[in-house]
Design an enzyme around this catalytic site. Structure first.
Site: not given
Ligand code: AI9
Length: 363
Positions: A53, A298
């Site tokens: 902004e 994993h």
């Protein structure tokens, strides 16, 4: 007059400029519109630097008065490293603020919107909320859990092998697919592999195919501290390497690595517990973690239900062999009722290969 969605889509595109740069902050885009014309725009590019902004309002200058501002995330209302954007929007005298999604931080959620409304500014919320939320899946997860957003990545053949039965794996996927992997690496705060991958592949785990990219921290899961002293990740000095070890590792063994570019993190249990590891990494501001294997690592992340996204690269090759390893090791699920279910988010081809991105379904 273009619709609100048109300007918000532009703000979302702007926000993407910051992806991989703003950690541990979110990515945000902002657009200022006056009498149907875009008079300013901006994106948050780096933690500690101006918010989106601020950039957009600076560009708009005088034209920001009575303008409409589109922003992808609720303007902050608390003093962080920079003054609150909600106050700036009020001082600038904007007429209307359109917000895609509210801040996930419970401490600030809704406060920025309330401040704007109390000052008489018209505020609408929810335009393109889903797209805006996706932009910051990592940041929202980290704010909610204080642990890294975990992406598990593997490359396998069509028949689901990550190496031949003799351990060969160079290369399964194409140069193009491996370049894509490096793009994902650079978007992460850290990359993680198991010590067996270091021993087998001696990987560098750096970002090479992408110009000027930052190298994520390299994390090696190594319960008994077996990382070779001559390994690339220990000697190349390219980026910090953290070796995570179990509590039984002896000080004199750790001393062998002093003077190397590594930091040894000793867990307080003999075996590395994934949940504990993620808490430790979260405390060290690791907001995103790219787990590149191997199969046992994993398996441990899947069993710990610690995976937030799976990226699978599938090559049109058949390796075959019952002894050739599959991507997910560990003990696996015995019943179909217990398996991990996912929703496919995208399927695309990269060169000759397939890339599938899937998100676990958390019931
Ligand atoms: N074998 C393959 C992969 N193999 C990935 C390995 O687990 C390890 O991350 C690599 O050795 C990485 O090395 P470096 O960091 O590039 O030096 N990954 C891929 O995407 N395709 C494959 O074919």
């Amino acid at each position: 007059m273009k619709q609100d969605e048109y300007y918000m889509r532009f703000a979302i595109e702007l926000a993407k400029a910051g992806i991989g740069q703003t950690s541990p902050n979110p990515v945000v885009g902002a657009v200022v519109v006056k009498n149907g014309e875009i008079v300013g725009f901006g994106a948050h590019l780096k933690a500690g630097e101006p918010h989106a902004e601020v950039h957009a309002l600076r560009m708009a200058g005088e034209k920001a008065k009575d303008a409409t501002v589109y922003v992808t995330l609720e303007p902050c209302s608390h003093y962080g490293k920079t003054p609150p954007c909600a106050d700036l929007l009020i001082e600038t005298g904007v007429k209307r603020v359109i917000i895609a999604t509210t801040d996930p931080n419970p401490l600030v959620a809704g406060k920025g919107i309330a401040k704007l409304r109390q000052a008489g500014i018209e505020v609408d919320v929810g335009i393109l909320k889903q797209e805006a939320d996706e932009l910051n899946q990592v940041f929202f997860h980290y704010i909610a859990t204080k642990t890294p957003f975990v992406t598990l990545k593997y490359a396998s053949s069509l028949d689901g092998k990550i190496a031949t039965k003799t351990g060969e794996s160079k290369w399964i996927t194409s140069e193009a697919a491996r370049r894509d992997v490096h793009r994902h690496r650079q978007l992460h705060d850290a990359i993680l592999v198991g010590v067996n991958t270091v021993i087998a592949d001696n990987p560098s785990l750096t970002v090479r195919h992408v110009k000027g990219a930052k190298n994520p921290i390299r994390i090696i899961l190594d319960t008994h501290l077996r990382t070779p002293l001559d390994a690339n990740v220990v000697n190349d000095g390219e980026v910090e390497t953290w070796i995570v070890v179990g509590s039984m590792v002896k000080e004199e063994k750790m001393a062998q690595y002093s003077g190397k570019h590594v930091r040894i993190i000793k867990m307080n249990q003999p075996k590395i517990v994934i949940d504990e590891l993620l808490k430790v990494l979260g405390e060290k501001q690791i907001t995103s973690l790219f787990v590149e294997g191997g199969a046992e690592v994993h398996g441990s992340f899947i069993e710990a239900k610690a995976v937030n996204q799976v990226i699978a690269y599938i090559a049109p090759k058949v390796i075959g062999g019952k002894d050739a390893p599959a991507p997910i090791g560990g003990s696996g699920f015995a019943q179909m009722a217990d398996v991990m279910n996912l929703k496919i988010k995208s399927v695309e081809t990269i060169g000759p290969d397939l890339k599938i991105v899937a998100l676990p379904i958390t019931d």
